[in-house]
Design a protein around this motif. Structure first.
Motif, PDB file in Angstrom:
ATOM      1  N   MET A  44       0.866  -1.173   0.000  1.00  0.00           N
ATOM      2  CA  MET A  44       0.000   0.000   0.000  1.00  0.00           C
ATOM      3  C   MET A  44       0.901   1.221   0.000  1.00  0.00           C
ATOM      4  O   MET A  44       1.718   1.398   0.903  1.00  0.00           O
ATOM      5  N   TYR A  45       0.760   2.026  -1.040  1.00  0.00           N
ATOM      6  CA  TYR A  45       1.595   3.209  -1.204  1.00  0.00           C
ATOM      7  C   TYR A  45       0.738   4.451  -1.373  1.00  0.00           C
ATOM      8  O   TYR A  45      -0.257   4.432  -2.098  1.00  0.00           O
ATOM      9  N   TRP A  46       1.143   5.541  -0.741  1.00  0.00           N
ATOM     10  CA  TRP A  46       0.561   6.859  -0.935  1.00  0.00           C
ATOM     11  C   TRP A  46       1.273   7.485  -2.109  1.00  0.00           C
ATOM     12  O   TRP A  46       2.462   7.238  -2.324  1.00  0.00           O
ATOM     13  N   ALA A  47       0.568   8.304  -2.889  1.00  0.00           N
ATOM     14  CA  ALA A  47       1.158   8.804  -4.128  1.00  0.00           C
ATOM     15  C   ALA A  47       0.694  10.225  -4.432  1.00  0.00           C
ATOM     16  O   ALA A  47      -0.333  10.682  -3.932  1.00  0.00           O
ATOM     17  N   PHE A  48       1.469  10.889  -5.282  1.00  0.00           N
ATOM     18  CA  PHE A  48       1.062  12.152  -5.882  1.00  0.00           C
ATOM     19  C   PHE A  48       0.323  11.811  -7.172  1.00  0.00           C
ATOM     20  O   PHE A  48       0.555  10.767  -7.762  1.00  0.00           O
ATOM     21  N   GLY A  49      -0.519  12.698  -7.645  1.00  0.00           N
ATOM     22  CA  GLY A  49      -1.159  12.490  -8.943  1.00  0.00           C
ATOM     23  C   GLY A  49      -2.655  12.312  -8.832  1.00  0.00           C
ATOM     24  O   GLY A  49      -3.282  12.744  -7.868  1.00  0.00           O
ATOM     25  N   GLU A  50      -3.227  11.653  -9.834  1.00  0.00           N
ATOM     26  CA  GLU A  50      -4.674  11.470  -9.878  1.00  0.00           C
ATOM     27  C   GLU A  50      -5.183  10.606  -8.734  1.00  0.00           C
ATOM     28  O   GLU A  50      -6.274  10.819  -8.227  1.00  0.00           O
ATOM     29  N   ASP A  52      -4.500   8.869  -4.851  1.00  0.00           N
ATOM     30  CA  ASP A  52      -3.785   9.138  -3.604  1.00  0.00           C
ATOM     31  C   ASP A  52      -3.152   7.892  -3.013  1.00  0.00           C
ATOM     32  O   ASP A  52      -2.183   7.978  -2.262  1.00  0.00           O
ATOM     33  N   VAL A  53      -3.720   6.731  -3.326  1.00  0.00           N
ATOM     34  CA  VAL A  53      -3.248   5.465  -2.758  1.00  0.00           C
ATOM     35  C   VAL A  53      -3.308   4.385  -3.829  1.00  0.00           C
ATOM     36  O   VAL A  53      -4.250   4.330  -4.623  1.00  0.00           O
ATOM     37  N   TYR A  54      -2.285   3.525  -3.828  1.00  0.00           N
ATOM     38  CA  TYR A  54      -2.269   2.306  -4.643  1.00  0.00           C
ATOM     39  C   TYR A  54      -2.067   1.143  -3.684  1.00  0.00           C
ATOM     40  O   TYR A  54      -1.110   1.134  -2.909  1.00  0.00           O
ATOM     41  N   ALA A  55      -2.966   0.165  -3.740  1.00  0.00           N
ATOM     42  CA  ALA A  55      -2.848  -1.016  -2.891  1.00  0.00           C
ATOM     43  C   ALA A  55      -2.923  -2.262  -3.749  1.00  0.00           C
ATOM     44  O   ALA A  55      -3.834  -2.391  -4.573  1.00  0.00           O
ATOM     45  N   THR A  56      -1.965  -3.163  -3.578  1.00  0.00           N
ATOM     46  CA  THR A  56      -2.036  -4.464  -4.237  1.00  0.00           C
ATOM     47  C   THR A  56      -2.486  -5.475  -3.191  1.00  0.00           C
ATOM     48  O   THR A  56      -1.964  -5.511  -2.076  1.00  0.00           O
ATOM     49  N   VAL A  57      -3.480  -6.266  -3.577  1.00  0.00           N
ATOM     50  CA  VAL A  57      -4.176  -7.126  -2.634  1.00  0.00           C
ATOM     51  C   VAL A  57      -4.404  -8.493  -3.266  1.00  0.00           C
ATOM     52  O   VAL A  57      -4.740  -8.589  -4.443  1.00  0.00           O
ATOM     53  N   GLU A  58      -4.208  -9.543  -2.478  1.00  0.00           N
ATOM     54  CA  GLU A  58      -4.629 -10.886  -2.878  1.00  0.00           C
ATOM     55  C   GLU A  58      -5.966 -11.151  -2.211  1.00  0.00           C
ATOM     56  O   GLU A  58      -6.102 -10.968  -0.994  1.00  0.00           O
ATOM     57  N   LEU A  59      -6.951 -11.544  -3.001  1.00  0.00           N
ATOM     58  CA  LEU A  59      -8.286 -11.862  -2.481  1.00  0.00           C
ATOM     59  C   LEU A  59      -8.759 -13.172  -3.089  1.00  0.00           C
ATOM     60  O   LEU A  59      -8.306 -13.555  -4.173  1.00  0.00           O
ATOM     61  N   PRO A  60      -9.688 -13.855  -2.422  1.00  0.00           N
ATOM     62  CA  PRO A  60     -10.136 -15.152  -2.921  1.00  0.00           C
ATOM     63  C   PRO A  60     -10.763 -15.112  -4.314  1.00  0.00           C
ATOM     64  O   PRO A  60     -10.617 -16.062  -5.080  1.00  0.00           O
ATOM     65  N   ASN A  61     -11.462 -13.996  -4.649  1.00  0.00           N
ATOM     66  CA  ASN A  61     -12.185 -13.984  -5.926  1.00  0.00           C
ATOM     67  C   ASN A  61     -12.662 -12.572  -6.251  1.00  0.00           C
ATOM     68  O   ASN A  61     -12.509 -11.646  -5.449  1.00  0.00           O
ATOM     69  N   ASN A  62     -13.256 -12.431  -7.446  1.00  0.00           N
ATOM     70  CA  ASN A  62     -13.772 -11.134  -7.884  1.00  0.00           C
ATOM     71  C   ASN A  62     -14.879 -10.608  -6.980  1.00  0.00           C
ATOM     72  O   ASN A  62     -15.016  -9.396  -6.798  1.00  0.00           O
ATOM     73  N   THR A  63     -15.664 -11.505  -6.413  1.00  0.00           N
ATOM     74  CA  THR A  63     -16.741 -11.083  -5.527  1.00  0.00           C
ATOM     75  C   THR A  63     -16.181 -10.365  -4.308  1.00  0.00           C
ATOM     76  O   THR A  63     -16.716  -9.331  -3.888  1.00  0.00           O
ATOM     77  N   SER A  64     -15.120 -10.893  -3.739  1.00  0.00           N
ATOM     78  CA  SER A  64     -14.474 -10.248  -2.589  1.00  0.00           C
ATOM     79  C   SER A  64     -13.912  -8.888  -2.977  1.00  0.00           C
ATOM     80  O   SER A  64     -14.014  -7.923  -2.225  1.00  0.00           O
ATOM     81  N   ALA A  65     -13.304  -8.807  -4.160  1.00  0.00           N
ATOM     82  CA  ALA A  65     -12.761  -7.532  -4.631  1.00  0.00           C
ATOM     83  C   ALA A  65     -13.877  -6.517  -4.840  1.00  0.00           C
ATOM     84  O   ALA A  65     -13.743  -5.345  -4.464  1.00  0.00           O
ATOM     85  N   ALA A  66     -14.994  -6.962  -5.412  1.00  0.00           N
ATOM     86  CA  ALA A  66     -16.128  -6.062  -5.621  1.00  0.00           C
ATOM     87  C   ALA A  66     -16.689  -5.592  -4.283  1.00  0.00           C
ATOM     88  O   ALA A  66     -17.002  -4.400  -4.114  1.00  0.00           O
ATOM     89  N   ALA A  67     -16.811  -6.483  -3.327  1.00  0.00           N
ATOM     90  CA  ALA A  67     -17.330  -6.123  -2.007  1.00  0.00           C
ATOM     91  C   ALA A  67     -16.439  -5.074  -1.352  1.00  0.00           C
ATOM     92  O   ALA A  67     -16.934  -4.089  -0.791  1.00  0.00           O
ATOM     93  N   MET A  68     -15.144  -5.253  -1.462  1.00  0.00           N
ATOM     94  CA  MET A  68     -14.211  -4.299  -0.864  1.00  0.00           C
ATOM     95  C   MET A  68     -14.357  -2.919  -1.501  1.00  0.00           C
ATOM     96  O   MET A  68     -14.443  -1.905  -0.806  1.00  0.00           O
ATOM     97  N   GLY A  69     -14.415  -2.877  -2.806  1.00  0.00           N
ATOM     98  CA  GLY A  69     -14.570  -1.609  -3.501  1.00  0.00           C
ATOM     99  C   GLY A  69     -15.892  -0.935  -3.199  1.00  0.00           C
ATOM    100  O   GLY A  69     -15.947   0.280  -2.981  1.00  0.00           O
ATOM    101  N   LEU A  70     -16.963  -1.714  -3.174  1.00  0.00           N
ATOM    102  CA  LEU A  70     -18.289  -1.160  -2.904  1.00  0.00           C
ATOM    103  C   LEU A  70     -18.389  -0.575  -1.500  1.00  0.00           C
ATOM    104  O   LEU A  70     -18.861   0.550  -1.311  1.00  0.00           O
TER     105      LEU A  70
END
Length: 106
Positions: A44-50, A52-70
């Motif tokens: 997880m990195y804080w950044a300048f630009g469009e 503010d944060v970039y996070a790389t995450v391992e998740l079980p599936n697309n549903t988990s990723a969608a839930a996190m974003g929502l």
């Protein structure tokens, strides 16, 4: 386990929370959330630009990723964009698949 890149833009409320809590505390919140979904926060990195944060995450599936974003976007402190990341081996598998396709106008 599938990997995702979360691109995050903080709202005014999100910026206020960051100023109040600090970056490490926010990272800890994200890490607990990801673990609760059965995943792992890789970076997880804080950044300048469009974004503010970039996070790389391992998740079980697309549903988990969608839930996190929502859930994070609905809370109002951030706007998220999710990118599905592929390994070189997954790209190799994709290029070996036979796909029937006709381009427009052909």
């Amino acid at each position: 386990m599938p990997k995702y890149l979360f691109r995050v833009r903080l709202t005014v409320d999100g910026l206020k929370g960051l100023i109040k809590d600090g970056g490490s505390a926010r990272r800890d919140v994200v890490e607990r959330m990801v673990q609760g979904l059965g995943g792992r926060l890789e970076s997880m990195y804080w950044a300048f630009g469009e974004e503010d944060v970039y996070a790389t995450v391992e998740l079980p599936n697309n549903t988990s990723a969608a839930a996190m974003g929502l859930v994070t976007s609905a809370a109002g402190g951030v706007h998220t964009s999710t990118v599905v990341l592929l390994t070189a081996e997954e790209v190799d598998e994709a290029v070996r698949q036979k796909v029937e396709y006709r381009p427009p106008g052909a």
